[in-house]
Design a protein around this motif. Structure first.
Motif, PDB file in Angstrom:
ATOM      1  N   UNK A   1     120.881  73.651  44.562  1.00  0.00           N
ATOM      2  CA  UNK A   1     120.596  73.971  43.561  1.00  0.00           C
ATOM      3  C   UNK A   1     119.766  75.663  43.673  1.00  0.00           C
ATOM      4  N   UNK A   2     119.376  76.537  42.499  1.00  0.00           N
ATOM      5  CA  UNK A   2     118.733  76.951  42.515  1.00  0.00           C
ATOM      6  C   UNK A   2     117.263  77.374  41.931  1.00  0.00           C
ATOM      7  N   UNK A   3     116.331  78.212  42.450  1.00  0.00           N
ATOM      8  CA  UNK A   3     114.846  77.875  42.217  1.00  0.00           C
ATOM      9  C   UNK A   3     114.648  77.569  41.062  1.00  0.00           C
ATOM     10  N   UNK A   4     115.102  77.881  39.969  1.00  0.00           N
ATOM     11  CA  UNK A   4     115.162  77.993  38.600  1.00  0.00           C
ATOM     12  C   UNK A   4     115.432  76.402  38.039  1.00  0.00           C
ATOM     13  N   UNK A   5     116.391  75.736  38.942  1.00  0.00           N
ATOM     14  CA  UNK A   5     116.838  74.876  38.754  1.00  0.00           C
ATOM     15  C   UNK A   5     115.512  73.363  38.963  1.00  0.00           C
ATOM     16  N   UNK A   6     114.389  73.910  39.607  1.00  0.00           N
ATOM     17  CA  UNK A   6     113.551  73.066  39.788  1.00  0.00           C
ATOM     18  C   UNK A   6     113.227  72.154  38.366  1.00  0.00           C
ATOM     19  N   UNK A   7     112.682  72.523  37.763  1.00  0.00           N
ATOM     20  CA  UNK A   7     112.034  71.678  36.653  1.00  0.00           C
ATOM     21  C   UNK A   7     113.694  70.409  35.970  1.00  0.00           C
ATOM     22  N   UNK A   8     114.789  70.610  36.086  1.00  0.00           N
ATOM     23  CA  UNK A   8     116.005  69.666  36.101  1.00  0.00           C
ATOM     24  C   UNK A   8     116.248  69.392  37.268  1.00  0.00           C
ATOM     25  N   UNK A   9     115.186  69.263  38.417  1.00  0.00           N
ATOM     26  CA  UNK A   9     115.329  68.092  39.442  1.00  0.00           C
ATOM     27  C   UNK A   9     113.531  67.315  39.403  1.00  0.00           C
ATOM     28  N   UNK A  10     112.705  68.038  39.071  1.00  0.00           N
ATOM     29  CA  UNK A  10     111.243  66.632  38.597  1.00  0.00           C
ATOM     30  C   UNK A  10     111.781  66.277  37.242  1.00  0.00           C
ATOM     31  N   UNK A  11     111.483  66.954  36.053  1.00  0.00           N
ATOM     32  CA  UNK A  11     112.159  65.955  34.731  1.00  0.00           C
ATOM     33  C   UNK A  11     112.139  64.565  35.345  1.00  0.00           C
ATOM     34  N   UNK A  12     113.426  64.021  35.727  1.00  0.00           N
ATOM     35  CA  UNK A  12     113.869  62.632  36.148  1.00  0.00           C
ATOM     36  C   UNK A  12     112.049  61.811  36.503  1.00  0.00           C
ATOM     37  N   UNK A  13     111.890  62.511  37.606  1.00  0.00           N
ATOM     38  CA  UNK A  13     110.752  62.017  37.986  1.00  0.00           C
ATOM     39  C   UNK A  13     109.607  61.342  37.097  1.00  0.00           C
ATOM     40  N   UNK A  14     109.699  62.490  36.200  1.00  0.00           N
ATOM     41  CA  UNK A  14     108.764  62.435  35.539  1.00  0.00           C
ATOM     42  C   UNK A  14     108.793  61.242  34.325  1.00  0.00           C
ATOM     43  N   UNK A  15     110.496  61.510  33.988  1.00  0.00           N
ATOM     44  CA  UNK A  15     110.999  60.105  32.864  1.00  0.00           C
ATOM     45  C   UNK A  15     110.745  59.135  33.647  1.00  0.00           C
ATOM     46  N   UNK A  16     110.883  58.684  35.231  1.00  0.00           N
ATOM     47  CA  UNK A  16     111.333  57.259  35.762  1.00  0.00           C
ATOM     48  C   UNK A  16     109.612  57.047  35.969  1.00  0.00           C
ATOM     49  N   UNK A  17     108.856  57.807  35.956  1.00  0.00           N
ATOM     50  CA  UNK A  17     107.352  57.717  36.420  1.00  0.00           C
ATOM     51  C   UNK A  17     106.970  56.553  34.726  1.00  0.00           C
ATOM     52  N   UNK A  18     107.524  57.948  33.872  1.00  0.00           N
ATOM     53  CA  UNK A  18     106.786  56.804  32.032  1.00  0.00           C
ATOM     54  C   UNK A  18     107.322  55.563  31.965  1.00  0.00           C
ATOM     55  N   UNK A  19     108.240  56.020  32.691  1.00  0.00           N
ATOM     56  CA  UNK A  19     109.057  54.625  31.852  1.00  0.00           C
ATOM     57  C   UNK A  19     108.973  52.929  33.066  1.00  0.00           C
ATOM     58  N   UNK A  20     107.994  53.654  34.127  1.00  0.00           N
ATOM     59  CA  UNK A  20     107.821  52.449  35.696  1.00  0.00           C
ATOM     60  C   UNK A  20     106.124  51.587  34.512  1.00  0.00           C
ATOM     61  N   UNK A  21     105.749  53.274  34.427  1.00  0.00           N
ATOM     62  CA  UNK A  21     104.655  52.542  34.190  1.00  0.00           C
ATOM     63  C   UNK A  21     103.732  53.279  33.050  1.00  0.00           C
ATOM     64  N   UNK A  22     103.965  52.278  32.291  1.00  0.00           N
ATOM     65  CA  UNK A  22     103.297  52.624  30.488  1.00  0.00           C
ATOM     66  C   UNK A  22     101.592  52.773  29.961  1.00  0.00           C
ATOM     67  N   UNK A  23     101.268  52.968  31.597  1.00  0.00           N
ATOM     68  CA  UNK A  23      99.451  53.178  31.575  1.00  0.00           C
ATOM     69  C   UNK A  23      99.267  54.422  31.442  1.00  0.00           C
ATOM     70  N   UNK A  24     100.647  55.280  32.388  1.00  0.00           N
ATOM     71  CA  UNK A  24     100.422  57.084  32.658  1.00  0.00           C
ATOM     72  C   UNK A  24     100.337  57.530  30.984  1.00  0.00           C
ATOM     73  N   UNK A  25      98.569  58.549  31.443  1.00  0.00           N
ATOM     74  CA  UNK A  25      98.517  59.011  29.778  1.00  0.00           C
ATOM     75  C   UNK A  25      98.680  60.581  30.115  1.00  0.00           C
ATOM     76  N   UNK A  26      98.319  60.690  31.586  1.00  0.00           N
ATOM     77  CA  UNK A  26      98.177  62.853  31.824  1.00  0.00           C
ATOM     78  C   UNK A  26      99.291  62.714  33.135  1.00  0.00           C
ATOM     79  N   UNK A  27      99.986  64.086  32.992  1.00  0.00           N
ATOM     80  CA  UNK A  27     100.227  64.406  33.975  1.00  0.00           C
ATOM     81  C   UNK A  27     100.241  65.990  34.286  1.00  0.00           C
ATOM     82  N   UNK A  28     100.387  65.975  35.668  1.00  0.00           N
ATOM     83  CA  UNK A  28      99.622  67.102  35.925  1.00  0.00           C
ATOM     84  C   UNK A  28     100.624  67.403  37.441  1.00  0.00           C
TER      85      UNK A  28
END
Length: 396
Positions: free
Chosen positions: A244-271
């Motif tokens: 993939x190209x460099x500009x597609x990095x957020x397409x790769x990180x977004x599912x990571x954040x979504x998975x974290x949100x789903x698996x841990x409902x206590x998460x409130x802030x994302x850095x």
């Protein structure tokens, strides 16, 4: 008889033409519906879009939109208390010419190659910040990411050269992880720790990089009683594996954040931790004789949660200004053609993209900044928790 026969032939021809016209119209309608269905079912990154229309809509406030609607339906005018301050002629002129009368950079933006990198807005300016030293990130060539370089870094607990007594925090999140830290551009690194590397565009490393800043920030937050889920996934390594190209990095990180949100409902802030490509004089600040790496808060302008993301970034910037004057470079909006403009901030009101230092900063400076960020964030967090608890008690 001849006349009747000729008339019949003409009517037959006309009838045939009408049938053909009807068939062509039906096929045209079917094609329109088919193309529309295909276009709307594609992933957003593959859809055809107009940056001009997008820029126009993101420039309109909700009050301005209501005002435009009220010109046709006077019912909406009852909601508006005052006429919005939006300069509609100037906005329409910008849409037609791509020239913003309030920003002279727009006169050059479409003419100079690469100028779009600097086409961001200063929402809140920190000390020394102006349009000549905006934070930015440069996309590295693939050979830079693949190159194996020697790197060195001291023990992360001792890199400050100072011994700090750790006392148990008064307040804690009781074992709950409420902050999620990740690194979309995971291999962004710092030149002082890359042996033999002096070019800013080559400040990348597979191990000695911004993930170590995330590690220190997590440690500092936990010292202050705030539970952290630290994700050190090598997202840029995954991009390489997928070609993939460099500009597609957020397409790769977004599912990571979504998975974290789903698996841990206590998460409130994302850095999301990044590194600026500016040089040392723009990214370093001295406070009480100690050198710190400056920070910058980036907000995606192409995002429906823009105003709430902005408020969080502004609140933290103001706290830094009070306790660590000059440490924050400010709050910046990145949007428009050539940039992501979302930065996963569409997922929550509390998603932050923070630039920690620049290519010339050291981990000693970065660790001090991580402690400062943890200090002001913990103050912000516990105050927000207090307000939330009091509101719940009042409601009961």
């Amino acid at each position: 008889m001849r006349f009747e026969r000729g008339q019949g032939m003409v009517m037959t021809i006309k009838g045939s033409n009408i049938k053909k016209t009807i068939i062509i119209m039906m096929l045209g309608c079917m094609m329109i519906f088919s193309v529309t269905a295909i276009m709307t079912s594609l992933k957003p990154k593959y859809r055809i879009s107009s940056s001009s229309i997008n820029d126009l809509t993101t420039s309109l406030t909700s009050e301005s939109l209501l005002y435009l609607l009220s010109l046709e339906n006077h019912y909406f005018s009852q909601i508006l208390s005052t006429k919005p301050e939006t300069n509609f002629p100037s906005l329409l002129f910008e849409m037609a010419t791509s020239i913003n009368l309030d920003d002279p950079r727009s006169l050059l933006g479409s003419e100079l190659p690469g100028y779009a990198l600097y086409d961001s807005k200063i929402i809140v300016a920190g000390e020394g910040t102006n349009y000549t030293n905006l934070p930015y990130e440069s996309a590295p060539p693939i050979e830079v990411l693949l190159a194996e370089r020697d790197a060195s870094v001291q023990n992360m607990e001792e890199v400050d050269g100072e011994t700090e007594e750790v006392t148990p925090p008064v307040l804690t999140t009781n074992g709950k992880d409420v902050v999620y830290i990740y690194h979309t551009h995971s291999r962004e690194s710092y030149l002082p720790h890359l042996e033999g590397v002096t070019e800013p565009d080559k400040a990348y490393h597979s191990e000695v990089n911004v993930t170590l800043v995330g590690e220190r920030l997590a440690s500092e937050l936990e010292k202050r009683g705030i539970g952290v889920q630290l994700d050190q996934t090598d997202i840029m390594g995954q991009l390489i594996a997928k070609k993939w190209e460099f500009f597609q990095a957020y397409d790769q990180s977004k599912p990571l954040v979504q998975s974290a949100m789903t698996s841990n409902r206590d998460l409130q802030y994302f850095i999301d931790i990044h590194r600026d490509a500016n040089r040392k004089e723009q990214t370093t600040h001295v406070i009480n004789g100690k050198s710190y790496a400056k920070t910058a808060f980036v907000i995606g302008g192409n995002n429906a949660r823009y105003e709430r993301n902005l408020k969080l970034a502004d609140d933290l910037h103001q706290l830094l200004q009070q306790k660590y004057p000059g440490l924050s470079r400010g709050v910046f909006e990145w949007s428009g053609e050539g940039v992501n403009g979302m930065y996963n901030q569409d997922l929550s009101d509390n998603v932050m993209l923070i630039e920690f230092g620049g290519v010339d900063n050291t981990f000693e400076e970065l660790n001090r900044t991580a402690a400062a960020i943890a200090d002001v964030f913990s103050e912000y967090y516990w105050q927000a928790e207090k307000v939330s608890t009091e509101s719940d008690a009042t409601a009961q």
